[in-house]
Design a protein around this motif. Structure first.
Motif, PDB file in Angstrom:
ATOM      1  N   UNK A  82       0.836  -1.199   0.000  1.00 42.44           N
ATOM      2  CA  UNK A  82       0.000   0.000   0.000  1.00 42.44           C
ATOM      3  C   UNK A  82       0.873   1.252   0.000  1.00 42.44           C
ATOM      4  N   UNK A  83       0.248   2.378  -0.329  1.00 40.61           N
ATOM      5  CA  UNK A  83       0.861   3.690  -0.125  1.00 40.61           C
ATOM      6  C   UNK A  83      -0.262   4.725  -0.059  1.00 40.61           C
ATOM      7  N   UNK A  84       0.073   5.935   0.348  1.00 38.27           N
ATOM      8  CA  UNK A  84      -0.901   7.025   0.414  1.00 38.27           C
ATOM      9  C   UNK A  84      -0.638   8.019  -0.714  1.00 38.27           C
ATOM     10  N   UNK A  85      -1.688   8.740  -1.111  1.00 41.77           N
ATOM     11  CA  UNK A  85      -1.571   9.670  -2.231  1.00 41.77           C
ATOM     12  C   UNK A  85      -2.432  10.904  -1.995  1.00 41.77           C
ATOM     13  N   UNK A  86      -2.157  11.943  -2.765  1.00 38.50           N
ATOM     14  CA  UNK A  86      -2.958  13.169  -2.816  1.00 38.50           C
ATOM     15  C   UNK A  86      -2.942  13.948  -1.495  1.00 38.50           C
ATOM     16  N   UNK A  87      -1.758  14.091  -0.906  1.00 37.85           N
ATOM     17  CA  UNK A  87      -1.648  14.862   0.321  1.00 37.85           C
ATOM     18  C   UNK A  87      -2.056  16.314   0.160  1.00 37.85           C
ATOM     19  N   UNK A  88      -1.842  16.890  -1.029  1.00 39.08           N
ATOM     20  CA  UNK A  88      -2.240  18.283  -1.262  1.00 39.08           C
ATOM     21  C   UNK A  88      -3.748  18.450  -1.338  1.00 39.08           C
ATOM     22  N   UNK A  89      -4.468  17.370  -1.596  1.00 36.99           N
ATOM     23  CA  UNK A  89      -5.911  17.473  -1.796  1.00 36.99           C
ATOM     24  C   UNK A  89      -6.694  17.504  -0.482  1.00 36.99           C
ATOM     25  N   UNK A  90      -6.144  16.928   0.573  1.00 45.93           N
ATOM     26  CA  UNK A  90      -6.887  16.869   1.835  1.00 45.93           C
ATOM     27  C   UNK A  90      -7.265  18.262   2.353  1.00 45.93           C
ATOM     28  N   UNK A  91      -6.345  19.240   2.418  1.00 45.45           N
ATOM     29  CA  UNK A  91      -6.738  20.569   2.902  1.00 45.45           C
ATOM     30  C   UNK A  91      -7.817  21.219   2.048  1.00 45.45           C
ATOM     31  N   UNK A  92      -7.801  20.956   0.740  1.00 45.83           N
ATOM     32  CA  UNK A  92      -8.852  21.513  -0.122  1.00 45.83           C
ATOM     33  C   UNK A  92     -10.224  21.027   0.319  1.00 45.83           C
ATOM     34  N   UNK A  93     -10.332  19.731   0.584  1.00 43.20           N
ATOM     35  CA  UNK A  93     -11.633  19.198   0.978  1.00 43.20           C
ATOM     36  C   UNK A  93     -12.022  19.633   2.385  1.00 43.20           C
ATOM     37  N   UNK A  94     -11.066  19.874   3.241  1.00 38.17           N
ATOM     38  CA  UNK A  94     -11.397  20.425   4.559  1.00 38.17           C
ATOM     39  C   UNK A  94     -11.964  21.835   4.411  1.00 38.17           C
ATOM     40  N   UNK A  95     -11.362  22.615   3.512  1.00 31.89           N
ATOM     41  CA  UNK A  95     -11.892  23.962   3.254  1.00 31.89           C
ATOM     42  C   UNK A  95     -13.303  23.883   2.692  1.00 31.89           C
ATOM     43  N   UNK A  96     -13.499  22.989   1.711  1.00 35.95           N
ATOM     44  CA  UNK A  96     -14.824  22.849   1.105  1.00 35.95           C
ATOM     45  C   UNK A  96     -15.866  22.453   2.137  1.00 35.95           C
TER      46      UNK A  96
END
Length: 234
Positions: free
Chosen positions: A152-166
């Motif tokens: 496994x691995x994790x992805x899209x770390x830059x996207x999490x803050x965007x969705x928190x803002x939304x």
């Protein structure tokens, strides 16, 4: 197969790399757009010789394909939408060839938990997310279905803050200045892939990556059959 392909991002890249792709989804409107893009890619000469692509509409709980049909399957950000997720997993196992590979992505537990805490609309909209997976739960369910876990691995770390803002300003509030500005940054990052954001995301992914990606294989011989052969031999 790109199972639950949505707008077709993964299917397009697979096609561009020379695969024989089936883009599968429940949404006929989404599939119409995917079909148009497949045609545009062919016209623009973006597709290697021998590659093929088609769209198929249907339900993930009853895939319209024979057993042992696909070499590889992607199920990206789809299982969290399906109430009977283990039935969908069983269908994925059925249509994958022995030795075939499955890549599954779902929202990571911590970023998703923050989104649910910030906004009820985020997860109660029709067709929205019905559960928050831990990686352990996802792996356990697919292992119980018959898959082998490969990594496994994790992805899209830059996207999490965007969705928190939304979630904080309203998931349907597309005019919020902060959300619009962050979205522009994400689009710029996707299009240009600058070194600075690539390095930043590499650091952020293990901590707040919006998605967890887990890889599985369908064993060449089902575990139950292998165990029975061992018993018979003894």
């Amino acid at each position: 197969m790109d199972m639950g392909c949505g707008a077709g991002r993964h299917a397009f890249e697979l096609y561009r790399r020379g695969a024989n792709v089936v883009a599968f989804d429940l949404d006929a409107e989404e599939l119409a757009g995917v079909e148009k893009m497949f045609g545009a890619m062919r016209l623009e000469g973006e597709v290697p010789a021998g590659a093929s692509a088609e769209t198929v509409q249907g339900n993930a709980l009853d895939l319209p394909f024979p057993d042992d049909h696909f070499d590889k399957i992607i199920a990206s950000e789809v299982l969290e939408h399906i109430p009977d997720d283990m039935s969908a997993m069983a269908e994925l196992l059925r249509v994958l060839k022995p030795g075939g590979q499955l890549a599954v992505t779902v929202p990571s537990w911590l970023p998703e938990r923050v989104c649910w805490a910030l906004s009820e609309d985020y997860h109660t909209a029709p067709g929205g997310h019905v559960r928050i997976y831990t990686r352990a739960e996802l792996e356990a369910k697919l292992k119980a279905t018959g898959f082998r876990v490969d990594g496994h691995h994790h992805a899209h770390g830059l996207h999490a803050p965007y969705w928190w803002i939304k979630c904080a300003v309203g998931v349907d509030n597309n005019d919020n200045p902060l959300a619009k500005a962050y979205h522009q940054i994400l689009v710029w990052d996707i299009m240009k892939r600058p070194l600075a954001t690539r390095l930043a995301e590499r650091v952020m992914n293990p901590l707040i990556g919006k998605s967890v990606v887990v890889y599985f294989t369908k064993p060449a011989q089902p575990a139950k059959a292998a165990a029975k052969e061992t018993v018979d031999a003894v």
